[in-house]
Design a protein around this motif. Sequence first.
Motif, PDB file in Angstrom:
ATOM      1  N   LEU A  78      -1.787  -2.265  -0.202  1.00 52.01           N
ATOM      2  CA  LEU A  78      -2.745  -3.253  -0.825  1.00 52.01           C
ATOM      3  C   LEU A  78      -2.298  -4.278   0.853  1.00 52.01           C
ATOM      4  O   LEU A  78      -3.289  -4.912   1.079  1.00 52.01           O
ATOM      5  N   LEU A 128      -5.168  -8.980  -9.303  1.00 55.65           N
ATOM      6  CA  LEU A 128      -3.890  -8.617  -9.853  1.00 55.65           C
ATOM      7  C   LEU A 128      -3.178  -9.100 -11.056  1.00 55.65           C
ATOM      8  O   LEU A 128      -2.711  -8.715 -11.901  1.00 55.65           O
ATOM      9  N   GLU A 148      -1.151  -2.721  -7.561  1.00 58.30           N
ATOM     10  CA  GLU A 148      -1.762  -1.836  -7.085  1.00 58.30           C
ATOM     11  C   GLU A 148      -1.225  -0.913  -5.615  1.00 58.30           C
ATOM     12  O   GLU A 148      -1.718   0.628  -6.350  1.00 58.30           O
ATOM     13  N   THR A 149      -0.295  -1.051  -5.747  1.00 57.43           N
ATOM     14  CA  THR A 149       1.031   0.079  -5.042  1.00 57.43           C
ATOM     15  C   THR A 149       0.647   1.110  -6.003  1.00 57.43           C
ATOM     16  O   THR A 149       1.288   2.827  -5.624  1.00 57.43           O
ATOM     17  N   GLY A 158      -1.078   2.924  -8.079  1.00 57.28           N
ATOM     18  CA  GLY A 158      -2.215   2.973  -7.765  1.00 57.28           C
ATOM     19  C   GLY A 158      -2.175   4.209  -6.727  1.00 57.28           C
ATOM     20  O   GLY A 158      -2.465   5.327  -7.095  1.00 57.28           O
ATOM     21  N   SER A 159      -1.127   4.115  -6.147  1.00 52.56           N
ATOM     22  CA  SER A 159      -1.398   4.632  -4.534  1.00 52.56           C
ATOM     23  C   SER A 159       0.009   5.612  -4.756  1.00 52.56           C
ATOM     24  O   SER A 159       0.357   6.191  -3.256  1.00 52.56           O
ATOM     25  N   GLY A 162      -2.902   1.343 -12.223  1.00 54.23           N
ATOM     26  CA  GLY A 162      -2.704   0.717 -11.023  1.00 54.23           C
ATOM     27  C   GLY A 162      -4.081   1.391  -9.548  1.00 54.23           C
ATOM     28  O   GLY A 162      -4.528   0.538  -9.530  1.00 54.23           O
ATOM     29  N   ARG A 163      -4.326   2.576 -10.496  1.00 49.83           N
ATOM     30  CA  ARG A 163      -5.350   3.062  -9.448  1.00 49.83           C
ATOM     31  C   ARG A 163      -6.980   2.070 -10.212  1.00 49.83           C
ATOM     32  O   ARG A 163      -7.464   2.470  -9.681  1.00 49.83           O
ATOM     33  N   VAL A 204      -7.087  -0.502 -10.640  1.00 52.87           N
ATOM     34  CA  VAL A 204      -7.048  -2.312  -9.840  1.00 52.87           C
ATOM     35  C   VAL A 204      -7.411  -1.904  -8.463  1.00 52.87           C
ATOM     36  O   VAL A 204      -8.093  -2.892  -8.311  1.00 52.87           O
ATOM     37  N   PHE A 205      -6.951  -1.143  -8.186  1.00 54.64           N
ATOM     38  CA  PHE A 205      -7.420  -0.713  -6.440  1.00 54.64           C
ATOM     39  C   PHE A 205      -8.798  -0.546  -6.612  1.00 54.64           C
ATOM     40  O   PHE A 205     -10.087  -1.121  -6.097  1.00 54.64           O
ATOM     41  N   ILE A 256     -10.432  -3.518  -7.197  1.00 54.44           N
ATOM     42  CA  ILE A 256     -10.474  -4.297  -6.317  1.00 54.44           C
ATOM     43  C   ILE A 256     -11.758  -4.087  -4.737  1.00 54.44           C
ATOM     44  O   ILE A 256     -12.273  -4.895  -3.906  1.00 54.44           O
ATOM     45  N   GLN A 257     -11.421  -2.369  -4.931  1.00 53.20           N
ATOM     46  CA  GLN A 257     -12.114  -1.774  -3.986  1.00 53.20           C
ATOM     47  C   GLN A 257     -13.945  -2.531  -4.762  1.00 53.20           C
ATOM     48  O   GLN A 257     -14.846  -2.442  -3.225  1.00 53.20           O
TER      49      GLN A 257
END
Length: 887
Positions: free
Chosen positions: A239, A300, A321-322, A324-325, A670-671, A673-674, A677-678
Amino acid sequence: MVDKQTTFFTQSTDATLKALATTPQGLTQEQVEKRLAENGRNQLTEKKRKSLAIRFLEQFKDFMIIVLLVAAMIAGFLAHEWPDAFIILAVVILNAIFGVFQEAKAEQAIDALKEMATPDAHVRRDGEIVTIKSEELVVGDIVLLEAGDIVPADLRLLESAALKIEESALTGESVPVDKTVETLTDPESGIGDRTNMAFMNSNVTYGRGVGVVTGTGMQTEVGKIAGMLNQADETTTPLQMNLSQLGKSLTIMILIIAAIVFVVGYLRHAQSPINMLLTAISLAVAAIPEGLPAIVTIILALGTQKMVKRKAIVRKLPAVETLGSTDIIASDKTGTLTMNQMTVEKIFTNNQLQDAGATLPADNLTLKIMNLANDTRIKADGDMIGDPTETALIAYGRDKDFDINAALAAEPRVAEVPFDSERKLMTTIHQQADGQFLMTTKGAPDELLKRVTHYIDAQGVVQPLDDAERQLLLDTNHGLAKQALRVLALAYKVLPSVPATVDPTIETDLIFAGLVGMIDPERPEAKQAVTDAHSAGIRTLMITGDHRDTAEAIALRLGIITPEEDTDAAVITGAELDQMNDQEFAKKVTQYAVYARVAPEHKVRIVKAWQKHGKVVAMTGDGVNDAPALKSADIGIGMGITGTEVSKGASDMVLADDNFSTIVIAVKEGRKVFANIQKSIQYLLSANLGEVLTLFMMTVLGWQILQPVHILWINLVTDTFPAIALGVEPTEPGIMNQKPRGRKSNFFSGGVFQAIIYQGLLEGGITLAVYALAITFPVHQASGLAHADALTMAYATLGMIQLFHAFNVKSVHQSIFTVGFFKNKAFNWAVLASFILLAATIMIPGLNGLFHVSHLDLYQWGIVLAASFMLVVIVEIVKFFQRKAAK
């Protein structure tokens, strides 16, 4: 003074005492004072703390924040738009304050290590036994240990009487280690194999011992971990990298656009050079989404609140967010994937092997022996104190309605032969009601079978033990051991009286009663969680201090490795890992799924090897030994119940329920959230691009340009509320069937960049079209009124089109009719509030004068609303063809 700290386990006790310049009677006070002055106190060194002011200033190192600060200065000092400047500064400062108080720093891990230190130690000095503060221990001190003690420093054992020490927080091995004084020959032995050493902060669970201090403070194994924590670099989350990249990209775009506007306006002599510079600066300020850092922080924070309800406590905001990746979950076994509680799984009784859940009568002899030959103490509240293996046997007895207290009352213990690590047996003698005595023996099957002459057959009849039966018992034991079960054998005999001398010589002519197989079992939900992670494209690794066979068996049961795989190739030990350099290991790391008998430095190597492959690594753990890797990983996940304070302090997230499946839930959050945010970034940047295009084209065409107050108000009411509300959009279907984004992805991935460009162009184009229409076919013929109406309609369209566009970005590719117009109540209220605030500046007398706009009639409002809604129709058509093309 001592430079062989790590090799004392290969030296004899006499050689160790000589090397440390001490004796079994201990040091003199003069020696103690001299060594304290030379080596310091037995405590951990704390990393130098950053002041609150430094931490606050560090929040401004982010490139996007720097861009916003420059924009605030430009807006204030050059464009004289002080309200805009103050809003930007307020957002930046609030974001910095939030960051300082939200992010937990690594010093907490060191604090937790210091708090673990035992307050007292029993030592022998000048031949006298004294109790001192553990901080006053020095190398060469002679320390006395007994059950219940916490080891105060690293020791080379000089005496061991049935001594067992639980080291799971340091080694990851759930079973207490039998300690001896025997000299080891292999200098490469890992911490878990150094059976003649005792390590600081481990727990004595059984027996007693005496040891000489070989290391204190930062020279202990725990101290080395503290040093690793001090030296570990702070990792940059995906992020943070994405936001930094976004800030740099925006800066380049803004400078280019501002330069073009200035040059075009100057060449056309549209305005004076200074006015064109101010116009270009105003346009640049409009292009910066000044609320983005705050909006990301709010999204977040909302994600953390939701995760708390799911038992995942986030200590550092970017960790949401982390997750999610995440590509790799490197999980500690003990207490994370397993229960951290020895449990009976198989029992061999009456010559038959059966599962622990099978029915057993309360008078079963095997059940009786495992409970009587047992040193577990039961407290008044029912809690058990003792060796985990023995407490597992008592717990099994409880499940089978065996009342240990009643049994001991009826047949009290009158004598015993304590457990000894050499003979690997223990024996108790109990008086029976008929005047005879029952002798019960428990221990290692191989050793006990040497002393057995009879066995109990399937009918409960005692029979002589022949070779065929002995082989059956050995094969059964071997079969249980291959399943990574810890196997104990149980036997007995009846004595007419208690021998005058009760020693190991009485352990002969025994009658074999049964075998019991125990294991620290996997958590019930862990296997499904591993499967779910695999479906989401996430690979689960198991890292443990346990032996290879145990680790492999648990991994097979969990599905981390499968029977079809080459298990020898998928499992590696710490000793084997030591034979590879970092480059060689990085090449081979992808083939390993299970790591056994590992040390703390191994865990850090594993994390970094995967990171070299560009993978986002999450590390779970609960022990002191996990802390360096937790800090080195992209996201460290500690255990809230069984976890040490050290592991929690080094973590980005803590599982309140110690439930591995909670990680998968957190990954899903987390996914989401990303994705949200996107969506917010897509919304903000496409809207700002529409504003920039509108201002740019109005300048180039020589039209009456929107004033800074218009852009400021549109940004305030249409950017903030809908963008935040997009952050609480529900999870889109199928999000956990997608592969991880990985480290190289960014907020522009997945077609978002193209969407921002064409949607921003549409917003600007439609706004300009409305202005052109209003100028060409004015409601009022007077030039001034016509321009005022056209400007107001452009202002209203630019605001309204962004509100309609907010519905478009509820999904990048899915139709709004699939996602649902009104499912997100917070979003609906946000759009309504923004519409009211925007319309109020036009419709309320006084306000429209303040904002330099005119009152619009229904016809004009109809044009504004129809033109704004046109964007939804166009984007829906584009999405339709995109989905068709994807198929």
